[in-house]
Enzyme design. Sequence first.
Site, PDB file in Angstrom:
ATOM      1  N   SER A 196       0.807  -1.226   0.000  1.00  0.00           N
ATOM      2  CA  SER A 196       0.000   0.000   0.000  1.00  0.00           C
ATOM      3  C   SER A 196       0.839   1.275   0.000  1.00  0.00           C
ATOM      4  CB  SER A 196      -0.995  -0.003   1.177  1.00  0.00           C
ATOM      5  OG  SER A 196      -0.327  -0.075   2.416  1.00  0.00           O
TER       6      SER A 196
ATOM      7  N   ARG B 227      -6.074  -5.616 -20.115  1.00  0.00           N
ATOM      8  CA  ARG B 227      -6.402  -6.657 -19.147  1.00  0.00           C
ATOM      9  C   ARG B 227      -5.986  -6.249 -17.743  1.00  0.00           C
ATOM     10  NH1 ARG B 227      -9.971  -9.962 -19.421  1.00  0.00           N
ATOM     11  NH2 ARG B 227      -8.841 -11.547 -18.228  1.00  0.00           N
TER      12      ARG B 227
ATOM     13  N   ILE C  18      -6.999   7.745 -28.131  1.00  0.00           N
ATOM     14  CA  ILE C  18      -7.468   8.375 -29.362  1.00  0.00           C
ATOM     15  C   ILE C  18      -8.603   7.531 -29.939  1.00  0.00           C
ATOM     16  CG2 ILE C  18      -6.881   8.798 -31.782  1.00  0.00           C
ATOM     17  CD1 ILE C  18      -4.192   9.735 -30.980  1.00  0.00           C
ATOM     18  N   SER C  19      -9.681   8.161 -30.328  1.00  0.00           N
ATOM     19  CA  SER C  19     -10.838   7.431 -30.851  1.00  0.00           C
ATOM     20  C   SER C  19     -10.972   7.627 -32.356  1.00  0.00           C
ATOM     21  CB  SER C  19     -12.133   7.906 -30.164  1.00  0.00           C
ATOM     22  OG  SER C  19     -13.265   7.309 -30.765  1.00  0.00           O
TER      23      SER C  19
ATOM     24  N   ASP D 250      -0.432   3.286 -10.292  1.00  0.00           N
ATOM     25  CA  ASP D 250       0.449   3.468  -9.133  1.00  0.00           C
ATOM     26  C   ASP D 250       1.593   2.464  -9.203  1.00  0.00           C
ATOM     27  OD1 ASP D 250      -0.095   1.004  -7.388  1.00  0.00           O
ATOM     28  OD2 ASP D 250      -2.129   1.775  -7.643  1.00  0.00           O
TER      29      ASP D 250
ATOM     30  N   ARG E 297       4.686  -8.893 -17.611  1.00  0.00           N
ATOM     31  CA  ARG E 297       4.905  -8.574 -19.025  1.00  0.00           C
ATOM     32  C   ARG E 297       6.373  -8.561 -19.437  1.00  0.00           C
ATOM     33  NH1 ARG E 297       0.319 -10.108 -21.334  1.00  0.00           N
ATOM     34  NH2 ARG E 297      -1.490  -9.106 -20.387  1.00  0.00           N
TER      35      ARG E 297
END
Length: 231
Positions: free
Chosen positions: A66, A89, A98-99, A182, A193
């Site tokens: 924490s 995920r 960006i759309s 965070d 990853r």
Amino acid sequence: MEHLNVPPTNHVKVLDGQGWVGLIDHLGNESTIVNAARVSFGKLKNEMEDRDVKLLEYLIANKHTSPLEHMVFTFSIHCPLFVRGQWHRHRTWSYNEISRRYTEIDMEFYTPAELRRQAENNRQASFSDPDFDGTAMAALIAGHNKASLDLYEKLLAGGVCREQARGVLPQNMMVTFWGTVDLSNLLHFLELRDSDHAQWEIREYAIAIKKLIKPFIPNVAAYFEKQGQQW
């Protein structure tokens, strides 16, 4: 006004220069972490001492996470859609992207510099085979990219709305998004990853993130280096 699709000053290129990840902003430092851990004592420190480093290492080793949540990073990520799908995920991050409902500028696609073979014993894995010549297949990918973009532009020119026309764009279209997380959850992301089990493309981003954040968390990075990890 800066364009979101341009990498920030502090960035690392990945995927043979086709993608990048940049550090937009950060909140806190390693002193913030140890101050949060000692908040019940009502005292604050601005500089790290040896005992603070030992406390930091103790927190990480014993998963007292924490206090690490009080340090936050914001990144700009330029990656293929399929990498974005894996990244999202991780629901502990906050995302904005960006759309293609609003813009059709800066369309580009990821074409791998090397095509890998499928692992026979693991449907989620691939491997690099020096005897595998994927030149012709890479050309097929590039041709498909162009055909998809041509169709997309033809749909727009014919009056089709962007939100439907974008459905013909392939999974290797490059997208740009912001991600904020965070430090505790970022370290979990990096553990998963930057791993032999992760897909090569997203692992490239994890390695780049380590380079970006190491100057801000030198003692945290040193702890993991002592555990045999690359930082």
